[in-house]
Scaffold this motif. Structure first.
Motif, short mmCIF file in Angstrom:
data_model
loop_
_atom_site.label_atom_id
_atom_site.label_comp_id
_atom_site.label_asym_id
_atom_site.label_seq_id
_atom_site.Cartn_x
_atom_site.Cartn_y
_atom_site.Cartn_z
N ASP A 177 81.27 4.55 76.73
CA ASP A 177 80.52 3.42 77.29
C ASP A 177 79.06 3.48 76.87
OD1 ASP A 177 82.80 2.50 78.50
OD2 ASP A 177 82.38 3.44 80.44
N ASP A 178 78.47 4.69 76.92
CA ASP A 178 77.07 4.84 76.50
C ASP A 178 76.89 4.49 75.03
OD1 ASP A 178 76.48 5.66 79.04
OD2 ASP A 178 76.54 7.81 78.58
N GLN A 179 77.84 4.92 74.20
CA GLN A 179 77.75 4.61 72.77
C GLN A 179 77.89 3.11 72.54
OE1 GLN A 179 80.71 6.99 70.80
NE2 GLN A 179 79.64 8.93 71.20
N ALA A 180 78.73 2.46 73.33
CA ALA A 180 78.87 1.00 73.19
C ALA A 180 77.56 0.30 73.53
CB ALA A 180 80.00 0.50 74.09
N ILE A 181 76.86 0.79 74.57
CA ILE A 181 75.56 0.21 74.93
C ILE A 181 74.56 0.41 73.80
CG2 ILE A 181 73.61 0.40 76.53
CD1 ILE A 181 75.63 1.15 78.71
N LEU A 182 74.54 1.62 73.21
CA LEU A 182 73.62 1.89 72.11
C LEU A 182 73.92 0.99 70.91
CD1 LEU A 182 73.46 5.81 72.20
CD2 LEU A 182 71.66 4.20 72.87
N LEU A 183 75.20 0.78 70.64
CA LEU A 183 75.58 -0.10 69.52
C LEU A 183 75.13 -1.53 69.78
CD1 LEU A 183 79.15 1.24 68.65
CD2 LEU A 183 77.06 1.46 67.28
N ASP A 184 75.26 -1.99 71.03
CA ASP A 184 74.80 -3.34 71.37
C ASP A 184 73.28 -3.46 71.18
OD1 ASP A 184 77.34 -4.13 72.00
OD2 ASP A 184 77.14 -3.74 74.15
N ASP A 185 72.55 -2.42 71.62
CA ASP A 185 71.10 -2.44 71.43
C ASP A 185 70.74 -2.45 69.95
OD1 ASP A 185 70.80 -2.39 74.15
OD2 ASP A 185 70.45 -0.21 74.27
N MET A 186 71.48 -1.69 69.16
CA MET A 186 71.21 -1.65 67.72
C MET A 186 71.51 -3.00 67.08
SD MET A 186 72.63 1.11 64.94
CE MET A 186 71.79 2.42 65.83
N ASP A 187 72.58 -3.65 67.52
CA ASP A 187 72.89 -4.98 67.00
C ASP A 187 71.76 -5.97 67.30
OD1 ASP A 187 75.29 -4.23 65.94
OD2 ASP A 187 76.49 -4.83 67.68
N ASP A 188 71.21 -5.90 68.52
CA ASP A 188 70.09 -6.78 68.88
C ASP A 188 68.89 -6.49 67.99
OD1 ASP A 188 71.63 -7.88 70.85
OD2 ASP A 188 70.83 -6.62 72.46
N LEU A 189 68.60 -5.21 67.74
CA LEU A 189 67.47 -4.83 66.90
C LEU A 189 67.66 -5.33 65.48
CD1 LEU A 189 64.81 -3.29 66.52
CD2 LEU A 189 66.16 -1.22 66.09
N VAL A 190 68.90 -5.19 64.97
CA VAL A 190 69.18 -5.67 63.61
C VAL A 190 69.01 -7.19 63.54
CG1 VAL A 190 71.02 -5.97 61.90
CG2 VAL A 190 70.69 -3.76 63.00
N ASP A 191 69.47 -7.90 64.57
CA ASP A 191 69.32 -9.36 64.58
C ASP A 191 67.85 -9.77 64.58
OD1 ASP A 191 72.05 -9.68 64.58
OD2 ASP A 191 72.21 -9.90 66.76
N ARG A 192 67.03 -9.07 65.41
CA ARG A 192 65.60 -9.41 65.45
C ARG A 192 64.93 -9.10 64.12
NH1 ARG A 192 66.04 -7.02 70.65
NH2 ARG A 192 65.13 -5.07 69.88
N THR A 193 65.31 -7.97 63.52
CA THR A 193 64.74 -7.61 62.21
C THR A 193 65.14 -8.61 61.15
OG1 THR A 193 64.83 -5.27 62.83
CG2 THR A 193 64.58 -5.77 60.49
N GLN A 194 66.39 -9.05 61.20
CA GLN A 194 66.87 -10.04 60.23
C GLN A 194 66.11 -11.36 60.37
OE1 GLN A 194 69.10 -9.42 57.87
NE2 GLN A 194 68.86 -11.48 57.02
#
Length: 236
Positions: A177-194
């Motif tokens: 569950d913690d890893q899933a949260i980290l992956l979601d945060d990373m996806d948001d960061l990638v979207d903002r960077t894009q």
């Protein structure tokens, strides 16, 4: 989202705890001469333990099916081979504990009572018969007590293993569950960077278009000036 395997695993662990509690009371009644009321309690507990054992067996079968399905494509269920192995160990250990429980139920101490002959026999013969039955019963009771203690030790060890595996599975589920949260945060960061990269690229393209337009105007002006100079030179 909760893992269905963990939910059923918790049910199995709780059922084992309930069965163990019943088994302790069942053995106390099993190792003694029972009154009619105690005999009814003994039969009731026997039925309850068998019913709980059957329920556990059904749950273990369902857990085994989920393991077999997940083993075909672990990545589809977000599981590693190590996690699948831990789940298989839990099911195998549960089946062994269930088998120990069933063996214990299959070897109860009979509700023995010393029978004394009545009638024309002598008093000494009656005492001898009574003593013989008492010694035989006590010997059988000691043997059964030793066997019960051994079975208790095995069952306790297996139950500890089941609880430990349950705790490990719960920890692994929390980590997932913690890893899933980290992956979601990373996806948001990638979207903002894009988005920032896209905006920067658009700005650069606009600047280049503006530069190209300015250069073209300068070239046209220089061309016109040179053309005018040539005309003046020719006609003067």
């Amino acid at each position: 989202m909760s893992d269905p395997f963990v939910i059923v695993q918790e049910d199995v662990t709780a059922s084992f705890d309930q069965a163990k509690t019943l088994l302790v009371s069942w053995r106390k009644l099993s190792g003694k001469r029972r009154s009619p009321q105690e005999e009814n309690e003994y039969q009731f507990m026997t039925d309850e333990i068998y019913s709980t054992a059957n329920s556990i067996n059904t749950d273990l079968d369902e857990l085994q099916e989920t393991i077999d399905v997940a083993r075909e494509a672990p990545e589809d269920y977000g599981l590693s081979l190590a996690q699948i192995s831990e789940r298989q160990i839990f099911v195998d250990t549960g089946r062994k504990a269930l088998e120990e429980m069933r063996r214990a139920l299959a070897q109860p101490v009979p509700n023995a009572k010393a029978k004394v002959k009545t009638g024309g026999g002598a008093a000494g013969e009656q005492r001898k018969q009574s003593e013989h039955h008492t010694v035989e019963f006590n010997h059988h009771q000691v043997q059964q007590q030793v066997l019960m203690e051994q079975q208790d030790e095995h069952l306790d060890a297996m139950m500890d293993t089941v609880r430990n595996l349950h705790g490990i599975a719960g920890t692994m589920n929390t980590e997932l569950d913690d890893q899933a949260i980290l992956l979601d945060d990373m996806d948001d960061l990638v979207d903002r960077t894009q988005s920032k990269l896209t905006a920067a690229r658009n700005t650069v393209n606009k600047f280049l278009r503006d530069q190209n337009s300015s250069s073209l105007r300068v070239i046209l002006i220089l061309f016109v000036v040179i053309l005018v100079l040539i005309v003046l030179i020719i006609f003067t």
